[in-house]
Design a protein around this motif. Structure first.
Motif, mmCIF file in Angstrom:
data_model
loop_
_atom_site.group_PDB
_atom_site.id
_atom_site.type_symbol
_atom_site.label_atom_id
_atom_site.label_comp_id
_atom_site.label_asym_id
_atom_site.label_seq_id
_atom_site.Cartn_x
_atom_site.Cartn_y
_atom_site.Cartn_z
ATOM 1 N N SER A 62 0.781 -1.206 0.052
ATOM 2 C CA SER A 62 0.053 -0.014 -0.127
ATOM 3 C C SER A 62 0.810 1.346 0.006
ATOM 4 C CB SER A 62 -1.079 0.074 1.133
ATOM 5 O OG SER A 62 -0.290 -0.015 2.383
ATOM 6 N N MET A 63 2.109 1.299 0.878
ATOM 7 C CA MET A 63 2.994 2.321 0.834
ATOM 8 C C MET A 63 3.575 2.670 -0.694
ATOM 9 S SD MET A 63 4.349 2.778 4.699
ATOM 10 C CE MET A 63 4.859 1.304 5.002
ATOM 11 N N VAL A 64 3.946 1.582 -1.147
ATOM 12 C CA VAL A 64 4.516 1.725 -2.568
ATOM 13 C C VAL A 64 3.421 2.494 -3.354
ATOM 14 C CG1 VAL A 64 4.706 0.091 -4.526
ATOM 15 C CG2 VAL A 64 5.919 -0.352 -2.741
ATOM 16 N N TYR A 65 2.136 2.294 -3.325
ATOM 17 C CA TYR A 65 1.188 2.988 -4.107
ATOM 18 C C TYR A 65 0.808 4.533 -3.835
ATOM 19 C CZ TYR A 65 0.234 -0.797 -7.553
ATOM 20 O OH TYR A 65 0.313 -1.764 -8.364
ATOM 21 N N ILE A 66 1.334 4.738 -2.239
ATOM 22 C CA ILE A 66 1.091 6.021 -1.872
ATOM 23 C C ILE A 66 2.362 6.971 -2.224
ATOM 24 C CG2 ILE A 66 0.845 7.600 0.164
ATOM 25 C CD1 ILE A 66 -0.458 5.146 1.559
ATOM 26 N N SER A 67 3.486 6.293 -2.215
ATOM 27 C CA SER A 67 4.709 7.160 -2.266
ATOM 28 C C SER A 67 4.819 8.002 -3.588
ATOM 29 C CB SER A 67 6.014 6.154 -1.984
ATOM 30 O OG SER A 67 5.994 5.044 -2.977
ATOM 31 N N PRO A 68 4.314 7.171 -4.759
ATOM 32 C CA PRO A 68 4.705 8.161 -6.117
ATOM 33 C C PRO A 68 3.911 9.345 -6.157
ATOM 34 C CG PRO A 68 3.914 5.772 -6.528
ATOM 35 C CD PRO A 68 3.893 6.112 -5.284
ATOM 36 N N GLY A 71 6.403 11.690 -4.402
ATOM 37 C CA GLY A 71 7.648 11.499 -5.559
ATOM 38 C C GLY A 71 7.366 12.449 -6.867
ATOM 39 N N GLY A 72 6.095 12.529 -7.350
ATOM 40 C CA GLY A 72 5.694 13.184 -8.535
ATOM 41 C C GLY A 72 5.957 14.621 -8.114
ATOM 42 N N PHE A 73 5.513 15.055 -6.759
ATOM 43 C CA PHE A 73 5.403 16.435 -6.363
ATOM 44 C C PHE A 73 6.904 16.905 -6.257
ATOM 45 C CE2 PHE A 73 5.728 19.274 -2.983
ATOM 46 C CZ PHE A 73 5.009 20.390 -3.345
ATOM 47 N N ILE A 74 7.878 16.216 -5.750
ATOM 48 C CA ILE A 74 9.137 16.362 -5.520
ATOM 49 C C ILE A 74 9.782 16.661 -7.114
ATOM 50 C CG2 ILE A 74 11.507 15.505 -4.764
ATOM 51 C CD1 ILE A 74 10.021 14.066 -2.363
ATOM 52 N N ALA A 75 9.345 15.643 -7.790
ATOM 53 C CA ALA A 75 10.132 15.994 -9.269
ATOM 54 C C ALA A 75 9.457 17.143 -9.789
ATOM 55 C CB ALA A 75 9.751 14.703 -10.052
ATOM 56 N N GLY A 134 12.394 4.589 -2.922
ATOM 57 C CA GLY A 134 12.813 4.611 -4.101
ATOM 58 C C GLY A 134 11.673 4.598 -5.331
ATOM 59 N N THR A 135 10.772 3.908 -4.920
ATOM 60 C CA THR A 135 9.835 3.621 -5.876
ATOM 61 C C THR A 135 8.659 4.782 -6.069
ATOM 62 O OG1 THR A 135 9.472 1.227 -5.429
ATOM 63 C CG2 THR A 135 7.734 2.264 -6.567
ATOM 64 N N GLY A 136 8.656 5.416 -5.032
ATOM 65 C CA GLY A 136 8.055 6.766 -4.907
ATOM 66 C C GLY A 136 8.520 7.761 -5.624
ATOM 67 N N LEU A 137 9.997 7.666 -6.068
ATOM 68 C CA LEU A 137 10.786 8.766 -6.785
ATOM 69 C C LEU A 137 10.820 8.227 -8.168
ATOM 70 C CD1 LEU A 137 13.399 9.522 -4.229
ATOM 71 C CD2 LEU A 137 11.924 11.219 -5.204
ATOM 72 N N LEU A 138 10.655 6.843 -8.377
ATOM 73 C CA LEU A 138 10.884 6.542 -9.916
ATOM 74 C C LEU A 138 9.568 6.242 -10.545
ATOM 75 C CD1 LEU A 138 13.532 3.667 -11.076
ATOM 76 C CD2 LEU A 138 11.127 3.671 -11.652
#
Length: 512
Positions: A62-68, A71-75, A134-138
């Motif tokens: 579930s956190m793998v799907y929250i983190s993007p 991560g998208g905002f940071i990018a 890492g998945t959130g950023l990628l």
């Protein structure tokens, strides 16, 4: 070569697509390779009972799907897509290599008390945190680079994303076959290590192929990244440092799935409330209706994926405990069954694409709610295949492997009715200025789905002595009951969606 054209194109597409295809393929190889082994690692190496193992799995996915979303905002705000993908890939690679540190295998005494290597467990939890951040950023940002390769209105864009999506499934298909086999045959560290090597290869391709991206995905203001913040630290240092610090709360959360569930409930409730209030107060009637259509579809989308994600938990243990994993002379280890779905996606995605296109030319393509209903119906049929297999197995015998394959076939064709359609629906039904918000809410529904998948899996938990195999006679009735309930719920949800279809079509105002 005939397939390659001059001018920086491969097969008619920007050559940067090849770099992103291979990077994403190896990243998905690493993710699905580790995912295929995780539930077995928890239950067989650390001797977790079914319930806590499902809880850890649910918190992680579930956190793998929250983190993007973050991560998208940071990018968008600071790093740019390329730097975010590079840093994210490094964290993912380190996470997989961390998973390769097994420590001592857990032991259990006659009373069922388990002794675990607590240091190795904390390394595992921290490794999962590395993969989540890492998945959130990628994950979202590499898709954004794909989009940036094409100018607005470029008709090749959909074809480019289709090619990119195939890379995802090629990686997902290869990973359980290799990582699962290595992990279950030679040792967990070999399987997890192979996943880390996969991410390393993806990073090598991404770094060496930077020139082929032709400057796409760079920071919105590259000069601002070197602007000092304090004590000699630049904006870039501060952002990366913040991501590293984020590992600590994620490391703690992955160990406490109930807290993740509570945070999801709060975040989901606030997000839904924000969308509803914004829609009611700021949008004109047609746009508001379309947003409400998305909100109605969202729980059906989440339900589909909550059922689908049983593949990594209850279905995985069902395969281990109750399925004869041999077909036509080919025998596999339990984790390798997770290659079946991506193989079917690779085989049938072109068929479905041609089917929808052919029906569209005849003005007979199903509308979005009907495609969703078809996906849920096929999900239910897939679980019914598992139930039939259980019912047909002789007393004390395991289920024939063919029933598992047939069930996955229905799940895969159901996925093709929902997965690409859902993302497309969000872009079609949202207005430009809140498409990003709606995509974030949509991904949040995936996080709910993965957490819900863990709760559903817990209904199939079987109490047994740690380290002992579950008898087939004990396992099959439990899984049969759970699969039957899931099947009927999926079918019932499909029928409910069909009843809501007239309302949804009115709310969509012509969008199909």
């Amino acid at each position: 070569m005939d397939g390659m054209a001059a001018g920086g194109k491969i097969l008619g597409h920007p050559r940067g697509l090849a770099i992103l295809f291979l990077t994403e393929m190896w990243e998905r190889f690493s993710y699905y390779g580790m995912r295929a082994l995780l539930i077995f690692y928890l239950t067989r190496h650390f001797l977790f009972a079914d319930d806590p193992a499902y809880g850890i799995f649910a918190a992680y996915t579930s956190m793998v799907y929250i983190s993007p979303i973050i991560g998208g905002f940071i990018a968008d705000r600071w790093l740019g897509f390329r730097r975010a993908v590079l840093f994210g890939g490094i964290l993912i690679m380190l996470g997989h290599f961390g998973m390769a540190f097994e420590g001592a295998e857990a032991t259990a005494d006659a009373a069922g008390n388990v002794t675990r290597d607590l240091g190795a467990m904390q390394v595992m939890y921290f490794s999962l945190a590395l993969i989540i951040v890492g998945t959130g950023l990628l994950k979202a940002n590499i898709s954004s680079i794909v989009g940036s390769l094409y100018d607005e209105g470029d008709r090749r864009r959909d074809g480019g994303f289709t090619i990119f999506y195939m890379g995802i499934n090629v990686g997902a298909w290869m990973a359980p076959l290799l990582c699962g086999w290595l992990g279950e045959t030679y040792g967990w560290s070999y399987g997890f290590g192979a996943a880390g090597v996969g991410m390393f290869l993806g990073l090598v391709v991404f770094v060496l192929g930077r020139g082929w991206l032709e400057g796409k995905g760079e920071a919105p203001d590259p000069a601002a990244l070197d602007r000092p913040v304090f004590a000699g630290l630049t904006v870039q240092h501060t952002v990366i440092g913040g991501c590293i610090l984020a590992l600590l709360p994620v490391w703690l959360l992955v160990q406490h799935s109930h807290i993740v569930g509570g945070l999801l409930g709060v975040a989901g409730g606030l997000a839904m409330l924000a969308v509803i209030v914004y829609s009611a107060l700021r949008l004109e009637p047609v746009a508001r209706d379309r947003i409400f259509a998305i909100l109605i579809l969202m729980p059906f989308h989440a339900l589909f994926w909550a059922f689908f994600e049983q593949t990594g938990t209850s279905i995985a243990l069902f395969a281990k405990r109750g399925v004869e994993l041999s077909l036509f002379g080919l025998t596999v280890v339990p984790s390798q069954i997770q290659s079946i779905n991506p193989l079917f996606i690779i085989l049938f995605a072109p068929v479905f694409a041609a089917l929808w296109a052919g029906l569209d030319r005849r003005s007979r393509e199903p509308h979005i709610p009907l495609k969703f209903a078809l996906g849920l119906l096929q999900m239910g049929l897939g679980f019914f295949m598992f139930v039939i297999g259980i019912q047909m197995a002789a007393e004390g015998d395991k289920v024939w492997f063919g029933w598992l394959v047939l069930g996955f076939l229905f799940h895969s064709t159901g996925e093709l009715c929902i997965s690409p359609v859902g993302l497309s629906a969000v872009t079609k039904l949202s207005i430009a200025r809140i498409t990003g918000l709606m995509m974030g809410v949509w991904f949040l529904s995936n996080a709910f789905a993965n957490y819900g998948a863990g709760l559903i899996a817990m209904t199939s938990s079987i109490k047994h002595m740690p380290g002992e195999d579950v008898a087939v006679a004990d396992a099959l009735p439990v899984y049969g009951s759970m699969f039957m309930s899931v099947g009927w719920t999926a079918v019932g949800s499909a029928l409910l969606l069909l009843l809501l279809s007239p309302l949804l079509k009115r709310l969509m105002h012509g969008v199909r």
